[in-house]
Each structure stands twice: as structure tokens, then as C-alpha cells.
Motif scaffolding. Structure first.
Motif, PDB file in Angstrom:
ATOM      1  N   THR A  98       0.707  -1.285   0.060  1.00  0.00           N
ATOM      2  CA  THR A  98       0.062  -0.052   0.021  1.00  0.00           C
ATOM      3  C   THR A  98       0.888   1.263   0.007  1.00  0.00           C
ATOM      4  OG1 THR A  98      -0.094  -0.031   2.457  1.00  0.00           O
ATOM      5  CG2 THR A  98      -1.876  -1.126   1.323  1.00  0.00           C
ATOM      6  N   THR A  99       2.251   1.219  -0.050  1.00  0.00           N
ATOM      7  CA  THR A  99       3.031   2.373   0.053  1.00  0.00           C
ATOM      8  C   THR A  99       3.494   2.778  -1.400  1.00  0.00           C
ATOM      9  OG1 THR A  99       5.049   0.819   0.324  1.00  0.00           O
ATOM     10  CG2 THR A  99       3.893   1.545   2.123  1.00  0.00           C
ATOM     11  N   SER A 100       3.490   2.033  -2.321  1.00  0.00           N
ATOM     12  CA  SER A 100       3.994   2.598  -3.644  1.00  0.00           C
ATOM     13  C   SER A 100       2.959   3.750  -4.203  1.00  0.00           C
ATOM     14  CB  SER A 100       3.559   1.506  -4.793  1.00  0.00           C
ATOM     15  OG  SER A 100       4.565   0.317  -4.590  1.00  0.00           O
ATOM     16  N   ALA A 101       3.442   4.837  -4.698  1.00  0.00           N
ATOM     17  CA  ALA A 101       2.718   6.123  -4.965  1.00  0.00           C
ATOM     18  C   ALA A 101       1.603   5.628  -5.989  1.00  0.00           C
ATOM     19  CB  ALA A 101       3.793   7.011  -5.770  1.00  0.00           C
ATOM     20  N   GLY A 102       0.491   6.247  -5.430  1.00  0.00           N
ATOM     21  CA  GLY A 102      -0.701   6.242  -6.057  1.00  0.00           C
ATOM     22  C   GLY A 102      -1.429   4.955  -6.166  1.00  0.00           C
ATOM     23  N   VAL A 103      -1.087   3.911  -5.364  1.00  0.00           N
ATOM     24  CA  VAL A 103      -1.605   2.606  -5.455  1.00  0.00           C
ATOM     25  C   VAL A 103      -3.032   2.598  -4.575  1.00  0.00           C
ATOM     26  CG1 VAL A 103      -0.203   1.903  -3.283  1.00  0.00           C
ATOM     27  CG2 VAL A 103      -0.991   0.262  -5.300  1.00  0.00           C
ATOM     28  N   GLN A 104      -3.840   1.799  -4.971  1.00  0.00           N
ATOM     29  CA  GLN A 104      -4.990   1.608  -4.281  1.00  0.00           C
ATOM     30  C   GLN A 104      -5.894   0.564  -5.109  1.00  0.00           C
ATOM     31  OE1 GLN A 104      -7.812   5.152  -4.090  1.00  0.00           O
ATOM     32  NE2 GLN A 104      -8.737   4.683  -6.206  1.00  0.00           N
ATOM     33  N   LEU A 138       1.434   9.267 -13.907  1.00  0.00           N
ATOM     34  CA  LEU A 138       1.237   8.509 -12.794  1.00  0.00           C
ATOM     35  C   LEU A 138      -0.244   9.220 -12.137  1.00  0.00           C
ATOM     36  CD1 LEU A 138       1.427   5.824 -11.248  1.00  0.00           C
ATOM     37  CD2 LEU A 138       2.853   7.059  -9.597  1.00  0.00           C
ATOM     38  N   TYR A 139      -1.330   7.957 -12.343  1.00  0.00           N
ATOM     39  CA  TYR A 139      -2.423   8.813 -11.797  1.00  0.00           C
ATOM     40  C   TYR A 139      -2.524   8.450 -10.238  1.00  0.00           C
ATOM     41  CZ  TYR A 139      -7.755   8.727 -10.551  1.00  0.00           C
ATOM     42  OH  TYR A 139      -8.670   8.853  -9.787  1.00  0.00           O
ATOM     43  N   LEU A 140      -2.910   9.785  -9.756  1.00  0.00           N
ATOM     44  CA  LEU A 140      -2.868   9.807  -8.165  1.00  0.00           C
ATOM     45  C   LEU A 140      -4.360  10.023  -7.677  1.00  0.00           C
ATOM     46  CD1 LEU A 140      -0.648   9.995  -6.060  1.00  0.00           C
ATOM     47  CD2 LEU A 140      -0.596  12.465  -5.956  1.00  0.00           C
ATOM     48  N   PRO A 141      -4.696   9.078  -6.866  1.00  0.00           N
ATOM     49  CA  PRO A 141      -6.194   9.076  -6.574  1.00  0.00           C
ATOM     50  C   PRO A 141      -6.518  10.222  -5.599  1.00  0.00           C
ATOM     51  CG  PRO A 141      -5.374   6.726  -6.532  1.00  0.00           C
ATOM     52  CD  PRO A 141      -4.189   7.749  -6.919  1.00  0.00           C
ATOM     53  N   ASP A 142      -7.591  10.699  -5.735  1.00  0.00           N
ATOM     54  CA  ASP A 142      -7.860  12.158  -4.708  1.00  0.00           C
ATOM     55  C   ASP A 142      -8.022  11.587  -3.082  1.00  0.00           C
ATOM     56  OD1 ASP A 142      -8.521  14.469  -4.087  1.00  0.00           O
ATOM     57  OD2 ASP A 142     -10.528  14.621  -4.617  1.00  0.00           O
ATOM     58  N   LEU A 319       8.239  -2.727 -18.909  1.00  0.00           N
ATOM     59  CA  LEU A 319       7.721  -1.500 -18.540  1.00  0.00           C
ATOM     60  C   LEU A 319       6.979  -1.495 -17.199  1.00  0.00           C
ATOM     61  CD1 LEU A 319       6.798   1.277 -19.816  1.00  0.00           C
ATOM     62  CD2 LEU A 319       4.600   0.359 -19.948  1.00  0.00           C
ATOM     63  N   ASP A 320       6.628  -2.897 -16.777  1.00  0.00           N
ATOM     64  CA  ASP A 320       5.951  -3.203 -15.482  1.00  0.00           C
ATOM     65  C   ASP A 320       6.823  -4.075 -14.439  1.00  0.00           C
ATOM     66  OD1 ASP A 320       5.831  -5.424 -16.872  1.00  0.00           O
ATOM     67  OD2 ASP A 320       3.867  -5.844 -16.276  1.00  0.00           O
ATOM     68  N   HIS A 321       7.804  -3.957 -14.768  1.00  0.00           N
ATOM     69  CA  HIS A 321       8.844  -5.026 -14.099  1.00  0.00           C
ATOM     70  C   HIS A 321       9.539  -4.293 -12.903  1.00  0.00           C
ATOM     71  CE1 HIS A 321       9.694  -8.216 -17.506  1.00  0.00           C
ATOM     72  NE2 HIS A 321       8.181  -7.736 -17.128  1.00  0.00           N
ATOM     73  N   TYR A 322       9.504  -3.322 -12.680  1.00  0.00           N
ATOM     74  CA  TYR A 322       9.859  -2.258 -11.518  1.00  0.00           C
ATOM     75  C   TYR A 322       9.550  -2.700 -10.191  1.00  0.00           C
ATOM     76  CZ  TYR A 322       5.571   0.307 -11.650  1.00  0.00           C
ATOM     77  OH  TYR A 322       4.238   0.419 -11.290  1.00  0.00           O
ATOM     78  N   GLN A 323      10.396  -2.446  -9.331  1.00  0.00           N
ATOM     79  CA  GLN A 323      10.250  -2.613  -7.800  1.00  0.00           C
ATOM     80  C   GLN A 323      10.664  -1.489  -7.198  1.00  0.00           C
ATOM     81  OE1 GLN A 323      12.449  -6.347  -6.993  1.00  0.00           O
ATOM     82  NE2 GLN A 323      11.086  -7.671  -7.869  1.00  0.00           N
ATOM     83  N   VAL A 324       9.761  -0.515  -7.501  1.00  0.00           N
ATOM     84  CA  VAL A 324      10.007   0.883  -6.704  1.00  0.00           C
ATOM     85  C   VAL A 324       8.615   1.385  -6.249  1.00  0.00           C
ATOM     86  CG1 VAL A 324      11.945   1.533  -8.397  1.00  0.00           C
ATOM     87  CG2 VAL A 324       9.802   2.039  -9.111  1.00  0.00           C
ATOM     88  N   ARG A 325       9.030   2.328  -5.088  1.00  0.00           N
ATOM     89  CA  ARG A 325       7.790   2.651  -4.764  1.00  0.00           C
ATOM     90  C   ARG A 325       7.850   4.071  -4.603  1.00  0.00           C
ATOM     91  NH1 ARG A 325       8.204  -0.705   1.355  1.00  0.00           N
ATOM     92  NH2 ARG A 325       7.842  -2.528   0.310  1.00  0.00           N
ATOM     93  N   HIS A 326       8.831   4.879  -5.064  1.00  0.00           N
ATOM     94  CA  HIS A 326       8.912   6.394  -4.915  1.00  0.00           C
ATOM     95  C   HIS A 326       8.130   6.809  -5.983  1.00  0.00           C
ATOM     96  CE1 HIS A 326      10.980  10.220  -4.209  1.00  0.00           C
ATOM     97  NE2 HIS A 326      10.901  10.023  -2.951  1.00  0.00           N
ATOM     98  N   TRP A 327       7.852   8.138  -6.053  1.00  0.00           N
ATOM     99  CA  TRP A 327       6.959   9.003  -7.443  1.00  0.00           C
ATOM    100  C   TRP A 327       8.300   9.088  -8.400  1.00  0.00           C
ATOM    101  CZ3 TRP A 327       2.252  10.949  -8.581  1.00  0.00           C
ATOM    102  CH2 TRP A 327       2.223  11.905  -9.716  1.00  0.00           C
ATOM    103  N   THR A 328       9.524   9.474  -7.988  1.00  0.00           N
ATOM    104  CA  THR A 328      10.346   9.794  -8.682  1.00  0.00           C
ATOM    105  C   THR A 328      11.022   8.515  -9.322  1.00  0.00           C
ATOM    106  OG1 THR A 328      11.198  11.948  -7.685  1.00  0.00           O
ATOM    107  CG2 THR A 328      12.789  10.851  -8.873  1.00  0.00           C
ATOM    108  N   TRP A 330       9.515   5.928  -9.932  1.00  0.00           N
ATOM    109  CA  TRP A 330       8.414   5.131 -11.096  1.00  0.00           C
ATOM    110  C   TRP A 330       8.490   5.964 -12.360  1.00  0.00           C
ATOM    111  CZ3 TRP A 330       4.533   7.098 -14.129  1.00  0.00           C
ATOM    112  CH2 TRP A 330       3.722   5.986 -14.668  1.00  0.00           C
ATOM    113  N   HIS A 331       8.692   7.314 -12.455  1.00  0.00           N
ATOM    114  CA  HIS A 331       8.598   8.129 -13.560  1.00  0.00           C
ATOM    115  C   HIS A 331      10.139   7.695 -14.478  1.00  0.00           C
ATOM    116  CE1 HIS A 331       5.299  10.243 -11.835  1.00  0.00           C
ATOM    117  NE2 HIS A 331       5.064  10.607 -12.980  1.00  0.00           N
TER     118      HIS A 331
END
Length: 429
Positions: A98-104, A138-142, A319-328, A330-331
Motif C-alpha cells: 500500500t506504499t507505492s505512489a498512487g496505489v489503491q 502516474l494517476y494519483l487518486p484523490d 515497463l511493469d517490471h520495476y520494484q520501486v515505490r517512490h514517485w520519482t 516510477w517516472h
């Protein structure tokens, strides 16, 4: 050619070390390694540890948006053509925590259901020369993210990032592409974007035509604007003579033929409801169309048939193989993957040019009828050749054992940390 592609972004890195790491990162993305995370990419590149690549994504000073601009210019130079189309689309990145940027928990077409996921909105450019992704958001839920200051800080979400709907993000990318020199006449996208009147208004204000999918319940103007009706009701009243079978473009198994009908929805001949019918199942799809000039049905069909497939991006360059949580991070990972994709797309274009320049081959009556010449080089085949020809293998027994030992030590440390955190947490049973 790979060095020329990397030279485009070399100036974005002020020091030699991160510049070399970025080159190794992109080259490893093009390799045949199965999981393209920092551990595997570092092993493929011949590094002793994943630290340099992890720092490249997280803490090294470089501007991913500036590199994105370089990639867009690279695509325009090598794949740009008069028939270019922009495609807006999104894809989900399934996550466990639940800590990756924008995850829900949200719907994603990747899984076809509601899942714990990040959602990225992308912009692709497609022409007769090829296609490539040129931007990402990256979509960031409200409620769960934009209004949670502590959560934003932990994930490194910049203060200036505010909530934006997916169509708004698409509009931002389209505006940046047009301002950056991309010259197109059309934009296409699926229902999530066609339903948004703000996005359609933006395109009309820029003089860009669109063919955007909409729901069957969408109301359109008919009878020269005197009445309105649902799109599916309009389709039900069409006579058999209104349908025309045309190809929406070549697919993996040949031309994609559908039955098409179009109904004028304005009074100037520039707005239409386009309806696609599957000739086998009868399934219908609907598109709102607006063109700066009068166009034939065939042109709307061609634009509607332009599409982007994320499977190639995910399977070929991780494209989806990353194991990062930080906003920067990811981009940055996504941006470097976009560069790898653009390079592959350029190689495919060159392969097609080479095939077209080959003298026509006549059939040999002495050869069996089923004997055929090979198809043109594909993205997977080109990536396989790159891996064999350009990327040195680092598979000595000593290196393999070194990385196996390093991974198992790291995993043991992570396991202890997880156990300690769970044992320290109060029981809820």
C-alpha cells in the motif's frame, strides 16, 4: 545507432558515472533477462551490486521530464509522418503493498477487475513509420492520496502535484506534445477519454480532430441538431445500406474487417457518430468524431483502428517490471523504458525499409508450394538479436554464484525485517 540514441539524453546527466549507468540500464532493458528490475539489470550489466542502478532511479540528480522531451524529439525525427496520430491509453501495474505512489484498489483493464494497482496514463505516437510511447503520467487518486499529506511525503509525491482525472492527464500530455513540435491531425482513445467533454473541447480548441470511443448511452444530436438520441438507439434504426465493410488496419492475423456506419451529428459536416459492428458477433462500438475539415468514412475508420498494445512494452522492455515505490523512481524507470521502446521502434522501421528495398523475388516452380520467405523482422526478434550481438553475457560461474549469494543475503535481511515488524504490531485477532 544505440550510441546515437543515448547521446540524445547524455547531457541530462552531469556526471560520467550516472550517464554510464543509464546506458547500461537501457541496454539491459533491451536484453533477454526475464525480470527487468534493478537486481536483474545490474547482474546483466556486469555490476557487482544493484546500488548504482537503484540510485539512478531514486537519488541521482537528473530530470526525467527533460529526458522524456528528448525521447519525443527522437520519435518525431525517426517515425514522424504526415499521417501521425496521437493515442491516449492507460494501463495498470499490479502491486501487493500500500506504499507505492498512487496505489489503491481500483479497476484496471490489465486484470479486468478491481485490483490493488497503480494506474499510468500514456500517450503514444503512431504513423506509417511505426509507433512508440512518448509520454507518461502516474494517476494519483484523490481521497486516498492527494488529501493524505503523510502518505504523499513517504512516497515522495511533489507538493505541486494535485489531483487530476485521467482525461485531464491525457490533455496535459497532448498539450505538451503539440507545444513540443508534434504535428498531428488526429487523436484517438478509448471510452474513458471519449466521455470527457473537457478533453474534446481542448482538442477542438487546438484544431485537432478526434475519434474517441464513447458509451452506448451517449446522447448525440440528429436531424441536423433538432433532436437528440442515445447512440445505441441511433444504431438500431440504421438500414442495411448504411453499413460498409472496411478494414481497420492490419492485425496479427490479417486485415481487421468490421462493418461501419456514420451519422452526421452537427450541421457543418465535421461531426459524426461512428459505429463499428463486429461481423461475427454483432457487437457494437461507438465513437464521437470531430474533424477540422470534411473527411471520408475511410479516414475515420483508419484513425479508429489505430491502437497501442501495452503487452509489447511490458514484455519486451519491462515497463511493469520495476520494484520501486517512490514517485520519482516510477517516472524514471518508465522514462528509460520509453527510450528503449523508441529505439526498438526505429529499428523495426529500418528493417521494413530494408525489406521494401530488396528486389522482388519470383516464385521457384521447383520449390514446394508451402515454402515461403520469412516475415519482416519483429520487435521480439530484433530485441533477441540485440541481446545476442550487442549485450555481453556475464554468465561466468563465479559471477552467477556471487549474485545468487547476494540475493539470498538480501532476501534474508528483508524477511527478518518483515517478521520483526509483524511481531511488534498489536494483534487484531
Amino acid at each position: 545507432m544505440f550510441d546515437q540514441a543515448m547521446a540524445r539524453i547524455a547531457g541530462r546527466f552531469k556526471r560520467v558515472e550516472p550517464r554510464a549507468t543509464a546506458r547500461a540500464f537501457v541496454l539491459a532493458l533491451l536484453s533477454g533477462v526475464e525480470q527487468k528490475n534493478c537486481w536483474r539489470l545490474a547482474e546483466q550489466a556486469g555490476h557487482a551490486r544493484p546500488g548504482p542502478m537503484q540510485r539512478l532511479l531514486r537519488s541521482t540528480r537528473w530530470d526525467a521530464d527533460a529526458v522524456r522531451d528528448d525521447i519525443r524529439a527522437y520519435v518525431l525525427e525517426h517515425l514522424g509522418a504526415e499521417d501521425g496520430v496521437l493515442i491516449v491509453d492507460e494501463t495498470g501495474f499490479l502491486k501487493k503493498g500500500t506504499t507505492s505512489a498512487g496505489v489503491q484498489r481500483q479497476y484496471t483493464g490489465t486484470a479486468g477487475r478491481v485490483e490493488n494497482t497503480q494506474v499510468g496514463v500514456f500517450l503514444a505516437y503512431a504513423s506509417s513509420r511505426g509507433r512508440a510511447l512518448i509520454d507518461r503520467r502516474l494517476y494519483l487518486p484523490d481521497a486516498s492520496w492527494c488529501q493524505d499529506t503523510e502518505r504523499r511525503i513517504r512516497a515522495g509525491v511533489p507538493d505541486q502535484v494535485e489531483f487530476a482525472t485521467k482525461p485531464t492527464l491525457a490533455g496535459q500530455m497532448i498539450t505538451a506534445a503539440l507545444d513540443g513540435g508534434i504535428d498531428v491531425s488526429w487523436v484517438t482513445g478509448d471510452e474513458a477519454y471519449g466521455q470527457d467533454p473537457g478533453l474534446r473541447a481542448l482538442l477542438e480548441s487546438r484544431g485537432i480532430g478526434y475519434v474517441l470511443a464513447v458509451a452506448c448511452s451517449t446522447r448525440v444530436q440528429i436531424n441536423h441538431g433538432r433532436t437528440t438520441a442515445r447512440a445505441d438507439a441511433v444504431a438500431d434504426r440504421l438500414p442495411a445500406s448504411a453499413w460498409h465493410r472496411q478494414s481497420a488496419g492490419a492485425g496479427a492475423k490479417g486485415p481487421r474487417y468490421y462493418d461501419w456506419a456514420w451519422i452526421e451529428t452537427g450541421t457543418d459536416g465535421h461531426r459524426h457518430l461512428l459505429i463499428r459492428r463486429n461481423p461475427h458477433s454483432g457487437e457494437l462500438a461507438y465513437y464521437l468524431c470531430c474533424s477540422p475539415r470534411r473527411v471520408p468514412l475511410s479516414e475515420l475508420v483508419k484513425v479508429a483502428g489505430t491502437r497501442w498494445c501495452f503487452q509489447a512494452a511490458k514484455g519486451q522492455v519491462g515497463l511493469d517490471h520495476y520494484q520501486v515505490r517512490h514517485w520519482t523512481a516510477w517516472h524514471r524507470h518508465i522514462t528509460l523504458a520509453l527510450l528503449a521502446l523508441a529505439f526498438l521502434a526505429f529499428l523495426v522501421f529500418l528493417a521494413v525499409l530494408a525489406a521494401d528495398a530488396t528486389p522482388a523475388r519470383t516464385a521457384d516452380p521447383n520449390r514446394p508450394a508451402r515454402s515461403t520467405y520469412p516475415i519482416d523482422l519483429t520487435v521480439p526478434e530484433i530485441r533477441h538479436l540485440l541481446g545476442a550481438l550487442l549485450i555481453p553475457a556475464n554468465t561466468s560461474p563465479r559471477r552467477l554464484l556471487h549474485w545468487s549469494n547476494w540475493r539470498r543475503h538480501h532476501q534474508a535481511t528483508a524477511r527478518r525485517s518483515h517478521y520483526q515488524r509483524r511481531l511488534a504490531a498489536p494483534s487484531t485477532g
